[in-house]
Motif scaffolding. Structure first.
Motif, PDB file in Angstrom:
ATOM      1  N   ALA A  81      32.948  62.383  34.467  1.00 50.68           N
ATOM      2  CA  ALA A  81      33.785  61.486  35.277  1.00 50.68           C
ATOM      3  C   ALA A  81      33.377  61.463  36.741  1.00 50.68           C
ATOM      4  O   ALA A  81      33.436  60.417  37.393  1.00 50.68           O
ATOM      5  N   SER A  82      32.945  62.586  37.269  1.00 44.62           N
ATOM      6  CA  SER A  82      32.642  62.673  38.709  1.00 44.62           C
ATOM      7  C   SER A  82      31.436  61.850  39.129  1.00 44.62           C
ATOM      8  O   SER A  82      31.227  61.618  40.324  1.00 44.62           O
ATOM      9  N   VAL A  83      30.620  61.388  38.157  1.00 43.45           N
ATOM     10  CA  VAL A  83      29.449  60.586  38.524  1.00 43.45           C
ATOM     11  C   VAL A  83      29.588  59.134  38.057  1.00 43.45           C
ATOM     12  O   VAL A  83      28.628  58.363  38.140  1.00 43.45           O
ATOM     13  N   CYS A  84      30.763  58.762  37.560  1.00 47.33           N
ATOM     14  CA  CYS A  84      30.987  57.388  37.094  1.00 47.33           C
ATOM     15  C   CYS A  84      31.317  56.478  38.271  1.00 47.33           C
ATOM     16  O   CYS A  84      32.280  56.717  39.009  1.00 47.33           O
ATOM     17  N   ARG A  85      30.554  55.424  38.417  1.00 46.18           N
ATOM     18  CA  ARG A  85      30.749  54.481  39.521  1.00 46.18           C
ATOM     19  C   ARG A  85      30.802  53.053  38.967  1.00 46.18           C
ATOM     20  O   ARG A  85      30.098  52.713  38.023  1.00 46.18           O
ATOM     21  N   LEU A  86      31.621  52.233  39.592  1.00 49.66           N
ATOM     22  CA  LEU A  86      31.668  50.817  39.272  1.00 49.66           C
ATOM     23  C   LEU A  86      31.733  50.028  40.570  1.00 49.66           C
ATOM     24  O   LEU A  86      32.575  50.311  41.426  1.00 49.66           O
ATOM     25  N   GLU A  87      30.840  49.065  40.712  1.00 44.57           N
ATOM     26  CA  GLU A  87      30.846  48.198  41.886  1.00 44.57           C
ATOM     27  C   GLU A  87      30.808  46.741  41.437  1.00 44.57           C
ATOM     28  O   GLU A  87      29.874  46.315  40.761  1.00 44.57           O
ATOM     29  N   VAL A  88      31.848  46.003  41.809  1.00 42.34           N
ATOM     30  CA  VAL A  88      31.923  44.572  41.524  1.00 42.34           C
ATOM     31  C   VAL A  88      31.608  43.826  42.814  1.00 42.34           C
ATOM     32  O   VAL A  88      32.196  44.110  43.857  1.00 42.34           O
ATOM     33  N   ALA A  89      30.666  42.901  42.757  1.00 40.16           N
ATOM     34  CA  ALA A  89      30.227  42.221  43.980  1.00 40.16           C
ATOM     35  C   ALA A  89      29.799  40.795  43.681  1.00 40.16           C
ATOM     36  O   ALA A  89      29.425  40.452  42.555  1.00 40.16           O
ATOM     37  N   LYS A  90      29.841  39.965  44.721  1.00 43.22           N
ATOM     38  CA  LYS A  90      29.376  38.578  44.617  1.00 43.22           C
ATOM     39  C   LYS A  90      28.001  38.462  45.256  1.00 43.22           C
ATOM     40  O   LYS A  90      27.808  38.828  46.418  1.00 43.22           O
ATOM     41  N   HIS A  91      27.045  37.968  44.489  1.00 41.41           N
ATOM     42  CA  HIS A  91      25.692  37.778  44.990  1.00 41.41           C
ATOM     43  C   HIS A  91      25.651  36.516  45.850  1.00 41.41           C
ATOM     44  O   HIS A  91      26.435  35.589  45.647  1.00 41.41           O
ATOM     45  N   PRO A  92      24.740  36.439  46.826  1.00 38.70           N
ATOM     46  CA  PRO A  92      24.632  35.235  47.665  1.00 38.70           C
ATOM     47  C   PRO A  92      24.423  33.927  46.898  1.00 38.70           C
ATOM     48  O   PRO A  92      24.735  32.849  47.410  1.00 38.70           O
ATOM     49  N   THR A  93      23.925  34.006  45.662  1.00 40.03           N
ATOM     50  CA  THR A  93      23.762  32.794  44.851  1.00 40.03           C
ATOM     51  C   THR A  93      25.095  32.294  44.298  1.00 40.03           C
ATOM     52  O   THR A  93      25.163  31.193  43.747  1.00 40.03           O
ATOM     53  N   GLY A  94      26.140  33.109  44.415  1.00 36.95           N
ATOM     54  CA  GLY A  94      27.436  32.766  43.849  1.00 36.95           C
ATOM     55  C   GLY A  94      27.724  33.482  42.547  1.00 36.95           C
ATOM     56  O   GLY A  94      28.848  33.451  42.044  1.00 36.95           O
ATOM     57  N   MET A  95      26.703  34.118  41.972  1.00 35.75           N
ATOM     58  CA  MET A  95      26.887  34.867  40.736  1.00 35.75           C
ATOM     59  C   MET A  95      27.577  36.204  41.037  1.00 35.75           C
ATOM     60  O   MET A  95      27.325  36.816  42.075  1.00 35.75           O
ATOM     61  N   TRP A  96      28.437  36.644  40.126  1.00 32.35           N
ATOM     62  CA  TRP A  96      29.128  37.922  40.275  1.00 32.35           C
ATOM     63  C   TRP A  96      28.481  38.976  39.381  1.00 32.35           C
ATOM     64  O   TRP A  96      27.955  38.656  38.309  1.00 32.35           O
ATOM     65  N   THR A  97      28.530  40.218  39.836  1.00 32.48           N
ATOM     66  CA  THR A  97      28.000  41.326  39.039  1.00 32.48           C
ATOM     67  C   THR A  97      28.988  42.482  39.042  1.00 32.48           C
ATOM     68  O   THR A  97      29.737  42.674  39.996  1.00 32.48           O
TER      69      THR A  97
END
Length: 275
Positions: A81-97
């Motif tokens: 659990a201590s190394v689990c990361r999640l990052e939600v972001a919008k790319h400059p093209t408009g696509m989300w990741t």
């Protein structure tokens, strides 16, 4: 350098609505999605990502931003659990990741991610994974259209990135010693690449990926043209390239490439051009 036995990164990509569905599903899989009254507005993506992080920290500690058991109702895999990361972001093209990073003692379990892919109405995902033992399974997988496809074209590059982080933070001389041990594994596994070729391949991969995606405006125009012409094969390829920039963290290319070049120079000085 990573201290867990295995390490994986998974990038889901699509629209903001698809990211919303993804986060709702993560919460639903653990029974953490709050009930809403009929007159209440739908939970926003920001609120959902905050809830994912909150529950993950409650279960896994303050360093945990996604809890692995959210991925499926009955997951086969597990993670520290201590190394689990999640990052939600919008790319400059408009696509989300949405990028999941995790590690542990359990090998990568594609079945967990395929189920999440299907639960989320086929949201596409690109995954990379490796084991501390180079001789064990490593590579990339694409989840699309309800199916899973393997990509083993960059196994060495994936391994050096995930399990050694390109030897960043260590003197090149120390990296050379570790690479000598890796060369023995190459020989034992009859792996068709030298250490020098692996270092060159890592640099080439990062350089080409940056060149393909550096101009976000041009990339966005390409995507728009593909939609108009209904060239969905090329459109998906462009989506994958953007997802790769997240998985390989090309935003830090100046650091990765500088380190790889230093290690390559030290390796050639110690072992010769063809080693």
């Amino acid at each position: 350098m990573m201290t867990t036995k295995t390490r994986s990164r998974v990038c889901a990509f699509g629209s903001e609505a698809e990211m919303t569905t993804l986060c709702r599903t993560l919460l639903e899989n653990r029974g953490w999605l709050p009930e809403q009254q009929e007159d209440e507005p739908e939970l926003t993506l920001d609120r959902l990502t905050a809830l994912v992080k909150h529950h993950s920290q409650m279960e896994g500690g303050e360093d945990c931003s996604f809890f692995y058991d959210m991925v499926a109702e009955h997951p086969y895999g597990a993670a520290l659990a201590s190394v689990c990361r999640l990052e939600v972001a919008k790319h400059p093209t408009g696509m989300w990741t949405a990028c999941f990073t995790y590690g542990g003692d359990t090998p990568f379990q594609p079945e967990d991610w395929q189920r999440l892919h299907r639960q989320c109405k086929g949201i596409p995902m690109l995954a990379m994974y490796a084991d501390w033992d180079f001789g064990l399974e490593k590579g990339m997988k694409i989840f699309a259209g309800g199916k899973t496809r393997d990509d083993w074209s960059r196994m060495a590059e994936v391994w050096l990135w995930l399990m050694a982080e390109y030897e960043v933070g260590y003197p090149p001389e120390e990296a050379v010693e570790r690479l000598r041990k890796l060369r023995k594994t190459f020989e034992r596994e009859d792996f068709d690449m030298t250490i020098g070729e692996m270092l060159d391949a890592c640099i080439e991969n990062l350089t080409e990926l940056e060149a393909d995606t550096a101009d976000a405006e041009a990339l966005q125009a390409q995507m728009h043209r593909c939609r108009e012409e209904k060239d969905y094969t090329e459109l998906f390829r462009l989506y994958l390239r953007v997802a790769e920039t997240v998985l390989w963290e090309t935003a830090h290319n100046h650091r990765w490439i500088a380190c790889l070049e230093s290690v390559r120079d030290a390796w050639i000085a110690a072992e010769g051009e063809d080693a």
